[in-house]
Design a protein around this motif. Structure first.
Motif, PDB file in Angstrom:
ATOM      1  N   GLU A 165       0.833  -1.203   0.000  1.00  0.00           N
ATOM      2  CA  GLU A 165       0.000   0.000   0.000  1.00  0.00           C
ATOM      3  C   GLU A 165       0.869   1.255   0.000  1.00  0.00           C
ATOM      4  O   GLU A 165       0.581   2.224  -0.695  1.00  0.00           O
ATOM      5  CB  GLU A 165      -0.925  -0.004   1.229  1.00  0.00           C
ATOM      6  N   GLU A 166       1.942   1.241   0.768  1.00  0.00           N
ATOM      7  CA  GLU A 166       2.867   2.375   0.808  1.00  0.00           C
ATOM      8  C   GLU A 166       3.514   2.587  -0.562  1.00  0.00           C
ATOM      9  O   GLU A 166       3.649   3.717  -1.034  1.00  0.00           O
ATOM     10  CB  GLU A 166       3.941   2.135   1.868  1.00  0.00           C
ATOM     11  N   HIS A 167       3.900   1.505  -1.205  1.00  0.00           N
ATOM     12  CA  HIS A 167       4.491   1.578  -2.535  1.00  0.00           C
ATOM     13  C   HIS A 167       3.471   2.121  -3.537  1.00  0.00           C
ATOM     14  O   HIS A 167       3.817   2.917  -4.419  1.00  0.00           O
ATOM     15  CB  HIS A 167       4.994   0.198  -2.959  1.00  0.00           C
ATOM     16  N   LEU A 168       2.216   1.716  -3.396  1.00  0.00           N
ATOM     17  CA  LEU A 168       1.158   2.188  -4.291  1.00  0.00           C
ATOM     18  C   LEU A 168       1.037   3.710  -4.227  1.00  0.00           C
ATOM     19  O   LEU A 168       1.006   4.383  -5.258  1.00  0.00           O
ATOM     20  CB  LEU A 168      -0.187   1.541  -3.923  1.00  0.00           C
ATOM     21  N   LYS A 169       0.995   4.258  -3.024  1.00  0.00           N
ATOM     22  CA  LYS A 169       0.851   5.708  -2.862  1.00  0.00           C
ATOM     23  C   LYS A 169       2.046   6.455  -3.461  1.00  0.00           C
ATOM     24  O   LYS A 169       1.879   7.422  -4.202  1.00  0.00           O
ATOM     25  CB  LYS A 169       0.704   6.029  -1.372  1.00  0.00           C
ATOM     26  N   ALA A 170       3.240   5.987  -3.166  1.00  0.00           N
ATOM     27  CA  ALA A 170       4.444   6.612  -3.725  1.00  0.00           C
ATOM     28  C   ALA A 170       4.468   6.470  -5.245  1.00  0.00           C
ATOM     29  O   ALA A 170       4.836   7.406  -5.966  1.00  0.00           O
ATOM     30  CB  ALA A 170       5.692   5.973  -3.113  1.00  0.00           C
ATOM     31  N   TRP A 171       4.062   5.317  -5.736  1.00  0.00           N
ATOM     32  CA  TRP A 171       4.033   5.054  -7.183  1.00  0.00           C
ATOM     33  C   TRP A 171       3.068   6.018  -7.861  1.00  0.00           C
ATOM     34  O   TRP A 171       3.383   6.594  -8.916  1.00  0.00           O
ATOM     35  CB  TRP A 171       3.626   3.593  -7.421  1.00  0.00           C
ATOM     36  N   LEU A 172       1.897   6.223  -7.283  1.00  0.00           N
ATOM     37  CA  LEU A 172       0.908   7.135  -7.867  1.00  0.00           C
ATOM     38  C   LEU A 172       1.423   8.573  -7.911  1.00  0.00           C
ATOM     39  O   LEU A 172       1.227   9.276  -8.903  1.00  0.00           O
ATOM     40  CB  LEU A 172      -0.416   7.072  -7.093  1.00  0.00           C
ATOM     41  N   ILE A 173       2.097   8.998  -6.856  1.00  0.00           N
ATOM     42  CA  ILE A 173       2.665  10.356  -6.836  1.00  0.00           C
ATOM     43  C   ILE A 173       3.703  10.501  -7.934  1.00  0.00           C
ATOM     44  O   ILE A 173       3.702  11.469  -8.697  1.00  0.00           O
ATOM     45  CB  ILE A 173       3.270  10.672  -5.461  1.00  0.00           C
ATOM     46  N   ARG A 174       4.570   9.521  -8.033  1.00  0.00           N
ATOM     47  CA  ARG A 174       5.643   9.566  -9.034  1.00  0.00           C
ATOM     48  C   ARG A 174       5.080   9.556 -10.457  1.00  0.00           C
ATOM     49  O   ARG A 174       5.500  10.345 -11.306  1.00  0.00           O
ATOM     50  CB  ARG A 174       6.583   8.366  -8.812  1.00  0.00           C
ATOM     51  N   VAL A 175       4.124   8.672 -10.716  1.00  0.00           N
ATOM     52  CA  VAL A 175       3.539   8.581 -12.059  1.00  0.00           C
ATOM     53  C   VAL A 175       2.770   9.856 -12.394  1.00  0.00           C
ATOM     54  O   VAL A 175       2.855  10.352 -13.521  1.00  0.00           O
ATOM     55  CB  VAL A 175       2.643   7.321 -12.187  1.00  0.00           C
TER      56      VAL A 175
END
Length: 167
Positions: free
Chosen positions: A58-68
């Protein structure tokens, strides 16, 4: 005995419900145009559907969405400049997200900053991320983020003083 790690499964409907406001607001910080921000929003979640198998937590998902989202916004802006197109002059409906007039004026001034300052400032003050989290999301060192926040605040302070706004 080795522990078997079960893969993280992204529920895209839940991810859209949970992170849609954040993605749209980040896109707005770049485009200052709701229509373009919605295009970036859509592209971000389309990429999530395509690459959901790469998300680890879930933490990776949030960071991934910000980056993308930031990458899509930067790409969109560079394409806009490459084709020498003009953005529509739309006002961001500040009353949707910010109640106080001072906050709205402050937000507008944040949007006018250079990209390298506005993203860390936005994530820090409007999304509530720590310096460490911002550094991880943007792929930068913590000291770089601290410097960008400090310089961004200085630029913001000067811009506000120039507009006659004192906080």
């Amino acid at each position: 005995m080795a522990e078997v790690k079960t893969p993280y499964s992204v529920d895209t409907d839940n991810a859209v419900d949970k992170y849609s406001d954040m993605v749209l607001r980040i896109a707005l910080t770049y485009t200052r145009n709701m229509t373009d921000a919605q295009d970036i929003y859509q592209e971000t979640f389309l990429r999530l559907v395509k690459y959901r198998h790469t998300i680890e937590s879930e933490e990776h998902l949030k960071a991934w969405l910000i980056r993308v989202t930031t990458n899509c916004a930067k790409s969109f802006l560079s394409k806009n400049q490459a084709y020498n197109t003009e953005e529509l002059d739309e006002n961001i409906p500040s009353e949707e997200k910010f109640e106080a007039n001072e906050q709205s004026e402050l937000y507008e001034q944040v949007l006018l900053l250079k990209e390298k300052y506005k993203t860390p400032l936005y994530l820090y003050y409007y999304e509530g991320y720590s310096v460490k989290e911002i550094a991880r999301c943007l792929g930068e060192k913590e000291n770089t983020i601290k410097s960008l926040l400090s310089r961004g605040r200085q630029h913001l302070r000067k811009a506000l003083e120039k507009e006659g706004i004192h906080l």
